[in-house]
Design a protein around this motif. Structure first.
Motif, short mmCIF file in Angstrom:
data_model
loop_
_atom_site.label_atom_id
_atom_site.label_comp_id
_atom_site.label_asym_id
_atom_site.label_seq_id
_atom_site.Cartn_x
_atom_site.Cartn_y
_atom_site.Cartn_z
N PHE A 1 0.82 -1.20 0.00
CA PHE A 1 0.00 0.00 0.00
C PHE A 1 0.86 1.27 0.00
CE2 PHE A 1 -2.48 -3.43 1.82
CZ PHE A 1 -3.68 -3.33 1.11
N ARG A 2 1.98 1.16 -0.68
CA ARG A 2 2.91 2.29 -0.79
C ARG A 2 2.23 3.53 -1.35
NH1 ARG A 2 5.14 3.32 -5.55
NH2 ARG A 2 6.90 4.76 -5.76
N ASP A 3 1.37 3.36 -2.35
CA ASP A 3 0.72 4.51 -2.97
C ASP A 3 -0.21 5.23 -1.99
OD1 ASP A 3 2.06 3.99 -5.29
OD2 ASP A 3 0.35 3.08 -6.33
N ASP A 4 -0.89 4.48 -1.13
CA ASP A 4 -1.72 5.11 -0.10
C ASP A 4 -0.87 5.98 0.82
OD1 ASP A 4 -3.75 3.62 -1.18
OD2 ASP A 4 -4.40 2.73 0.72
N MET A 5 0.27 5.45 1.23
CA MET A 5 1.17 6.19 2.10
C MET A 5 1.65 7.48 1.43
SD MET A 5 5.03 5.30 3.23
CE MET A 5 5.45 5.69 1.53
N LEU A 6 2.05 7.37 0.18
CA LEU A 6 2.54 8.55 -0.54
C LEU A 6 1.44 9.58 -0.74
CD1 LEU A 6 4.87 6.88 -3.21
CD2 LEU A 6 5.55 8.09 -1.12
N LYS B 1 -0.66 14.91 0.55
CA LYS B 1 -1.74 15.78 1.06
C LYS B 1 -1.24 16.68 2.17
CE LYS B 1 -5.82 12.91 0.08
NZ LYS B 1 -6.93 12.13 0.71
N VAL B 2 -0.49 16.11 3.09
CA VAL B 2 0.04 16.89 4.22
C VAL B 2 1.03 17.94 3.73
CG1 VAL B 2 1.40 16.78 6.34
CG2 VAL B 2 -0.37 15.06 5.89
N PHE B 3 1.92 17.54 2.83
CA PHE B 3 2.94 18.47 2.34
C PHE B 3 2.36 19.56 1.45
CE2 PHE B 3 6.76 15.32 2.74
CZ PHE B 3 6.67 15.43 4.11
N SER B 4 1.18 19.34 0.90
CA SER B 4 0.57 20.35 0.03
C SER B 4 -0.08 21.48 0.83
CB SER B 4 -0.48 19.71 -0.88
OG SER B 4 -1.63 19.31 -0.13
N LEU B 5 -0.28 21.27 2.11
CA LEU B 5 -0.92 22.28 2.95
C LEU B 5 0.10 23.34 3.37
CD1 LEU B 5 -2.97 19.88 5.24
CD2 LEU B 5 -3.84 21.22 3.32
N PRO B 6 -0.35 24.58 3.51
CA PRO B 6 0.57 25.62 3.99
C PRO B 6 0.92 25.38 5.45
CG PRO B 6 -1.67 26.48 3.82
CD PRO B 6 -1.69 25.11 3.21
N SER B 7 2.19 25.16 5.72
CA SER B 7 2.64 24.87 7.09
C SER B 7 3.83 25.76 7.41
CB SER B 7 3.03 23.40 7.22
OG SER B 7 1.92 22.56 6.97
N HIS B 8 3.65 26.62 8.41
CA HIS B 8 4.72 27.53 8.81
C HIS B 8 5.30 27.16 10.17
CE1 HIS B 8 3.57 29.98 5.40
NE2 HIS B 8 2.32 30.00 5.85
N THR B 9 4.47 26.58 11.03
CA THR B 9 4.94 26.19 12.36
C THR B 9 4.97 24.67 12.49
OG1 THR B 9 2.74 26.10 13.38
CG2 THR B 9 3.86 28.26 13.31
N LEU B 10 5.68 24.21 13.50
CA LEU B 10 5.73 22.78 13.79
C LEU B 10 4.33 22.27 14.11
CD1 LEU B 10 7.14 20.12 14.35
CD2 LEU B 10 7.72 20.97 16.64
N SER B 11 3.55 23.07 14.79
CA SER B 11 2.18 22.68 15.11
C SER B 11 1.37 22.45 13.83
CB SER B 11 1.51 23.77 15.96
OG SER B 11 0.18 23.43 16.27
N ALA C 1 -1.53 18.44 10.94
CA ALA C 1 -1.99 17.96 9.64
C ALA C 1 -1.66 16.48 9.46
CB ALA C 1 -1.35 18.79 8.52
N SER C 2 -0.47 16.07 9.90
CA SER C 2 -0.08 14.67 9.74
C SER C 2 -0.94 13.76 10.61
CB SER C 2 1.41 14.49 10.08
OG SER C 2 1.68 14.63 11.46
N ILE C 3 -1.27 14.18 11.82
CA ILE C 3 -2.12 13.39 12.71
C ILE C 3 -3.52 13.26 12.12
CG2 ILE C 3 -3.31 13.40 14.94
CD1 ILE C 3 -0.76 14.68 16.12
N LEU C 4 -4.08 14.37 11.70
CA LEU C 4 -5.46 14.36 11.20
C LEU C 4 -5.60 13.54 9.93
CD1 LEU C 4 -6.43 18.07 11.92
CD2 LEU C 4 -7.31 16.03 13.07
#
Length: 243
Positions: free
Chosen positions: A96-101, A106-116, A121-124
């Motif tokens: 299920f490598r494709d699911d993981m990627l 999805k997470v990396f596409s979101l605007p993320s400026h802080t560690l929070s 995003a990764s948890i959700l």
């Protein structure tokens, strides 16, 4: 039914144990308006064919005392691509490598400026993948506007949310005032991790890696191993390590 509350600092693509807490919770509180200490908040292990390897979110101008939700990610370097490459390589033979990627992208596409930002995003995204978001509400501790610190603040948050059971990981045994909770009618329950094994690449099973490992190896069916329960604090304090 007694309402169950989990309060935890957000962590970057955390291990399965955090999702076992989420599974048991009615409300999960992202506790990110607190000081960033040493731990697994911006790093996690990936199981590779050369053993476990850390991937770490780089931080910019970090200094002691800064809160998790104020800690800036160092986006001057392309760490996202490096992490994706490590995970892609480690799980190139996983079913299920494709699911993981897809989750990573999805997470990396979101605007993320802080560690929070990136940790939440990764948890959700992982919680949603394993269908854990329908029965659990996710709340930002800062939005509750509850002052204080230590056990008293945690208790105040639990009671503000009408919680009767506070579920926590093992680290809380070093600081939590259990009797304070008991006096206020809140039961403290510690996780009793089952460390349920599942098919895993690269040698002997280990539970102490990112939950992306569970996605890559088992897909959505991996939710079946997210099943640990809890034990009361008194019993836990007598025997804190479970085999």
């Amino acid at each position: 039914m007694k309402k169950r509350v989990v309060i935890s600092q957000s962590m970057y693509f955390p291990w399965v144990g955090l999702f076992e807490q989420i599974r048991l919770a009615d409300t999960f509180v992202h506790y990110d308006d607190v000081q960033l200490s040493r731990g697994f908040y911006n790093r996690v292990q990936v199981k590779t064919d050369h053993g476990s390897r850390w991937i770490t979110v780089p931080l910019r101008d970090h200094h002691q005392g800064r809160r998790i939700d104020e800690t800036i990610i160092d986006n001057r370097v392309n760490w996202r691509q490096r992490h994706r490459d490590v995970l892609d390589q480690a799980y190139r033979e996983a079913p299920f490598r494709d699911d993981m990627l897809t989750i990573i992208d999805k997470v990396f596409s979101l605007p993320s400026h802080t560690l929070s930002d990136i940790a939440r995003a990764s948890i959700l995204e992982l919680a949603d993948y394993f269908s854990l978001t329908t029965a659990c509400a996710f709340i930002d501790s800062k939005a509750l506007d509850i002052e204080g610190k230590g056990s008293q603040r945690i208790l105040d948050i639990v009671q503000f949310l009408d919680g009767k059971i506070y579920i926590t990981g093992h680290g809380a045994r070093n600081y939590l005032d259990h009797e304070l909770f008991e006096k206020r009618g809140v039961s403290v329950q510690y996780m009793k991790y089952e460390f349920m094994p599942y098919p895993q690449l690269h040698g002997a099973f280990t539970p102490y890696v990112t939950a992306l490992d569970l996605v890559a190896n088992c897909g959505r069916e991996g939710g079946r191993v997210i099943l640990s329960g809890t034990v009361g604090w008194r019993e836990f304090m007598q025997k804190p390590v479970f085999d």
